[in-house]
Design a protein around this motif. Structure first.
Motif, mmCIF file in Angstrom:
data_model
loop_
_atom_site.group_PDB
_atom_site.id
_atom_site.type_symbol
_atom_site.label_atom_id
_atom_site.label_comp_id
_atom_site.label_asym_id
_atom_site.label_seq_id
_atom_site.Cartn_x
_atom_site.Cartn_y
_atom_site.Cartn_z
ATOM 1 N N ARG A 143 6.225 -7.179 -9.748
ATOM 2 C CA ARG A 143 7.625 -7.581 -9.593
ATOM 3 C C ARG A 143 8.329 -6.697 -8.571
ATOM 4 O O ARG A 143 9.088 -7.184 -7.730
ATOM 5 C CB ARG A 143 8.341 -7.502 -10.936
ATOM 6 C CG ARG A 143 9.790 -7.940 -10.857
ATOM 7 C CD ARG A 143 10.482 -7.819 -12.199
ATOM 8 N NE ARG A 143 11.886 -8.179 -12.113
ATOM 9 C CZ ARG A 143 12.750 -8.055 -13.113
ATOM 10 N NH1 ARG A 143 12.342 -7.601 -14.282
ATOM 11 N NH2 ARG A 143 14.013 -8.394 -12.958
ATOM 12 N N GLN A 144 8.091 -5.382 -8.635
ATOM 13 C CA GLN A 144 8.745 -4.473 -7.694
ATOM 14 C C GLN A 144 8.241 -4.688 -6.272
ATOM 15 O O GLN A 144 9.025 -4.639 -5.313
ATOM 16 C CB GLN A 144 8.519 -3.023 -8.139
ATOM 17 C CG GLN A 144 9.294 -2.635 -9.391
ATOM 18 C CD GLN A 144 9.015 -1.206 -9.794
ATOM 19 O OE1 GLN A 144 7.904 -0.862 -10.189
ATOM 20 N NE2 GLN A 144 10.019 -0.351 -9.690
ATOM 21 N N VAL A 145 6.933 -4.919 -6.138
ATOM 22 C CA VAL A 145 6.383 -5.209 -4.809
ATOM 23 C C VAL A 145 6.993 -6.490 -4.261
ATOM 24 O O VAL A 145 7.387 -6.567 -3.091
ATOM 25 C CB VAL A 145 4.847 -5.323 -4.876
ATOM 26 C CG1 VAL A 145 4.286 -5.728 -3.509
ATOM 27 C CG2 VAL A 145 4.229 -4.007 -5.326
ATOM 28 N N GLY A 146 7.109 -7.512 -5.112
ATOM 29 C CA GLY A 146 7.698 -8.782 -4.689
ATOM 30 C C GLY A 146 9.145 -8.629 -4.258
ATOM 31 O O GLY A 146 9.582 -9.236 -3.266
ATOM 32 N N LEU A 147 9.908 -7.812 -4.990
ATOM 33 C CA LEU A 147 11.309 -7.586 -4.626
ATOM 34 C C LEU A 147 11.424 -6.874 -3.281
ATOM 35 O O LEU A 147 12.314 -7.169 -2.480
ATOM 36 C CB LEU A 147 12.012 -6.775 -5.713
ATOM 37 C CG LEU A 147 12.305 -7.517 -7.016
ATOM 38 C CD1 LEU A 147 12.863 -6.554 -8.066
ATOM 39 C CD2 LEU A 147 13.297 -8.658 -6.777
ATOM 40 N N TYR B 275 0.824 -1.203 0.000
ATOM 41 C CA TYR B 275 0.000 0.000 0.000
ATOM 42 C C TYR B 275 0.867 1.265 0.000
ATOM 43 O O TYR B 275 0.520 2.271 -0.627
ATOM 44 C CB TYR B 275 -0.922 0.004 1.216
ATOM 45 C CG TYR B 275 -1.951 -1.106 1.199
ATOM 46 C CD1 TYR B 275 -2.993 -1.092 0.275
ATOM 47 C CD2 TYR B 275 -1.884 -2.167 2.084
ATOM 48 C CE1 TYR B 275 -3.944 -2.106 0.243
ATOM 49 C CE2 TYR B 275 -2.820 -3.186 2.059
ATOM 50 C CZ TYR B 275 -3.846 -3.151 1.133
ATOM 51 O OH TYR B 275 -4.771 -4.164 1.097
ATOM 52 N N VAL B 276 1.998 1.214 0.712
ATOM 53 C CA VAL B 276 2.921 2.348 0.684
ATOM 54 C C VAL B 276 3.426 2.575 -0.735
ATOM 55 O O VAL B 276 3.484 3.719 -1.227
ATOM 56 C CB VAL B 276 4.105 2.113 1.645
ATOM 57 C CG1 VAL B 276 5.173 3.191 1.468
ATOM 58 C CG2 VAL B 276 3.629 2.098 3.085
ATOM 59 N N LEU B 277 3.772 1.497 -1.419
ATOM 60 C CA LEU B 277 4.258 1.616 -2.797
ATOM 61 C C LEU B 277 3.168 2.146 -3.725
ATOM 62 O O LEU B 277 3.455 2.902 -4.657
ATOM 63 C CB LEU B 277 4.779 0.263 -3.285
ATOM 64 C CG LEU B 277 6.088 -0.199 -2.646
ATOM 65 C CD1 LEU B 277 6.418 -1.635 -3.042
ATOM 66 C CD2 LEU B 277 7.235 0.731 -3.062
ATOM 67 N N GLN B 278 1.919 1.759 -3.473
ATOM 68 C CA GLN B 278 0.815 2.304 -4.279
ATOM 69 C C GLN B 278 0.712 3.814 -4.119
ATOM 70 O O GLN B 278 0.490 4.543 -5.092
ATOM 71 C CB GLN B 278 -0.506 1.654 -3.880
ATOM 72 C CG GLN B 278 -0.737 0.275 -4.493
ATOM 73 C CD GLN B 278 -2.131 -0.255 -4.184
ATOM 74 O OE1 GLN B 278 -2.812 0.231 -3.294
ATOM 75 N NE2 GLN B 278 -2.539 -1.275 -4.918
ATOM 76 N N VAL C 6 12.746 -0.032 -0.235
ATOM 77 C CA VAL C 6 13.505 -1.280 -0.145
ATOM 78 C C VAL C 6 14.480 -1.228 1.025
ATOM 79 O O VAL C 6 14.604 -2.189 1.803
ATOM 80 C CB VAL C 6 14.247 -1.558 -1.465
ATOM 81 C CG1 VAL C 6 15.191 -2.753 -1.317
ATOM 82 C CG2 VAL C 6 13.248 -1.826 -2.584
ATOM 83 N N LEU C 7 15.184 -0.105 1.167
ATOM 84 C CA LEU C 7 16.112 0.047 2.296
ATOM 85 C C LEU C 7 15.361 -0.020 3.619
ATOM 86 O O LEU C 7 15.802 -0.677 4.571
ATOM 87 C CB LEU C 7 16.850 1.382 2.177
ATOM 88 C CG LEU C 7 17.769 1.731 3.352
ATOM 89 C CD1 LEU C 7 18.885 0.696 3.496
ATOM 90 C CD2 LEU C 7 18.343 3.139 3.172
ATOM 91 N N ALA C 8 14.203 0.626 3.691
ATOM 92 C CA ALA C 8 13.423 0.667 4.933
ATOM 93 C C ALA C 8 12.965 -0.722 5.356
ATOM 94 O O ALA C 8 13.111 -1.101 6.524
ATOM 95 C CB ALA C 8 12.220 1.587 4.754
ATOM 96 N N VAL C 9 12.426 -1.506 4.419
ATOM 97 C CA VAL C 9 11.918 -2.828 4.792
ATOM 98 C C VAL C 9 13.063 -3.779 5.124
ATOM 99 O O VAL C 9 12.908 -4.696 5.945
ATOM 100 C CB VAL C 9 11.013 -3.413 3.688
ATOM 101 C CG1 VAL C 9 9.810 -2.506 3.454
ATOM 102 C CG2 VAL C 9 11.767 -3.663 2.396
ATOM 103 N N LEU C 10 14.213 -3.564 4.516
ATOM 104 C CA LEU C 10 15.394 -4.371 4.851
ATOM 105 C C LEU C 10 15.818 -4.114 6.295
ATOM 106 O O LEU C 10 16.063 -5.055 7.072
ATOM 107 C CB LEU C 10 16.534 -4.046 3.889
ATOM 108 C CG LEU C 10 17.863 -4.765 4.130
ATOM 109 C CD1 LEU C 10 17.721 -6.260 3.862
ATOM 110 C CD2 LEU C 10 18.958 -4.174 3.252
#
Length: 382
Positions: A243-247, A232-235, A299-303
């Protein structure tokens, strides 16, 4: 060691595999939910019942894991584990033939009941069969394999669901396939403590465990923030390519893996310091997610968030095990399991409450949760 025989790699591998089965129950059917919805489009309440089919097992685990812990202490870990494995497969494969959405949801409740027994018994037997640093390393490895299996099962469920939404349910038969191995290689441990120790452990140490359960529930909330909210953040950032959500989800699982491996290196540090580090890292990652302005920062945040969560859970279960003796280990583990899944179930509800029904408020809600995690880290340092 509390076991009559010496446990080794085969026992560890079986218990680790068993720990992955509740993850299978949680993510396997996620990719086929839209097709389930389409199949039962004429069913009253389909918009509610289809998502409930995914989340109901977690709620049942949260409610019944303490009972599973009591049964594990009273009737034995091995017997309960074998019965739970059988129930897991029976309830798991039923949707292959059921054509009633209500009955499928009921079968998912049975899955949750079985998973409560499986998760509680597997974790309890790890505590029975191993001790000291070997136990701590195994709990860290448990976090590693469950994180990896989540990503694997999600992909397998999607691939199997390409032909028919029912096909992924066939994988639940793995419980029956594991039964002969578990029956042959696992044994019922026996207490090896003295009468004095048994007397000392006669009362369940609620005072010591209650704060740990509360922290475990909060860690469970953190564990489900990214899987549920990152898409939802990415949306909101105009990024909706699968693909980007999955990554991004994969980056989070990589962080959890790294955090669990870090625990193996940091396990000798004081528990308060490990908890402070875990909550601070998860909160920092959550804050970065709330403030992210593009795909790379997400990506950095979720990592980073995954790194903190991966450190928290092995720390907490190791500490829980240190508070109890053999006769109370099942109940202690049941409480821990219930706390995790209660946190996972509450996580999206908490975010919704903080959003006040407005999708654009999601970053604000995530920031509030992140600040709460940072406050917990500061308190743990005292």
């Amino acid at each position: 060691m509390a076991a009559e025989r010496t446990a080794a790699s085969p026992q560890a591998a079986l218990l680790l595999f068993g720990s992955c089965l509740p993850v299978l129950g949680a993510v396997l059917i996620a990719p086929v939910l839209p097709r389930m919805h389409a199949h039962f489009a004429e069913t009253a309440g389909v918009a509610v019942l289809v998502p409930v089919a995914l989340t109901l097992p977690a709620l049942v685990i949260a409610l019944l894991a303490p009972l599973a812990g009591v049964l594990a202490d009273r009737m034995g870990r091995r017997a309960l584990l074998l019965a739970s494995m059988l129930l897991y497969s029976l309830c798991g494969v039923l949707p292959l033939w059921l054509d009633s959405l209500a009955l499928i949801v009921a079968s998912r409740a049975g899955i949750g009941l079985a998973e409560a027994g499986i998760m509680t018994c597997c974790t309890t037997l790890m505590g029975d069969y191993f001790d000291g640093q070997r136990r701590a390393r195994l709990f860290a490895l448990q976090m590693v394999v469950t994180s990896l299996s989540a990503a694997l099962f999600m992909g397998v469920g999607g691939a199997l669901g390409e032909s028919d939404w029912r096909t992924p349910f066939a994988l639940y038969a793995v419980g029956v396939l594991c039964l002969p191995l578990m029956a042959a290689l696992l044994w019922e441990p026996r207490a090896c403590h003295s009468a004095a120790e048994a007397t000392a452990q006669s009362r369940f140490p609620w005072a010591a465990l209650a704060p740990l359960y509360l922290l475990t529930g909060l860690a469970g909330v953190s564990l489900f923030i990214v899987p549920v909210q990152a898409g939802y953040v990415l949306q909101l950032l105009q990024v909706d390519a699968p693909r980007q959500v999955g990554l991004a989800m994969g980056a989070n699982q990589l962080g959890v893996l790294a955090g669990a491996l870090a625990f193996r290196l940091l396990a000798r540090l004081p528990v308060a310091r490990l908890l402070a580090l875990g909550f601070a890292t998860a909160g920092f990652g959550g804050g970065l997610l709330a403030l992210a302005s593009g795909y790379a920062p997400v990506v950095l945040a979720v990592l980073v968030n995954g790194l903190g969560v991966g450190l928290l859970l092995p720390t907490l279960i190791t500490r829980v095990m240190q508070q109890v003796g053999f006769d109370q280990r099942g109940r202690a583990t049941g409480g821990f399991t219930a706390a995790i899944f209660a946190g996972e179930f509450i996580s999206p509800l908490l975010v919704l409450a903080l959003m006040a029904g407005m999708a654009m408020q999601l970053p604000h809600a995530l920031l509030v949760i992140a600040l709460g995690q940072l406050a917990l880290a500061q308190r743990a340092c005292r």
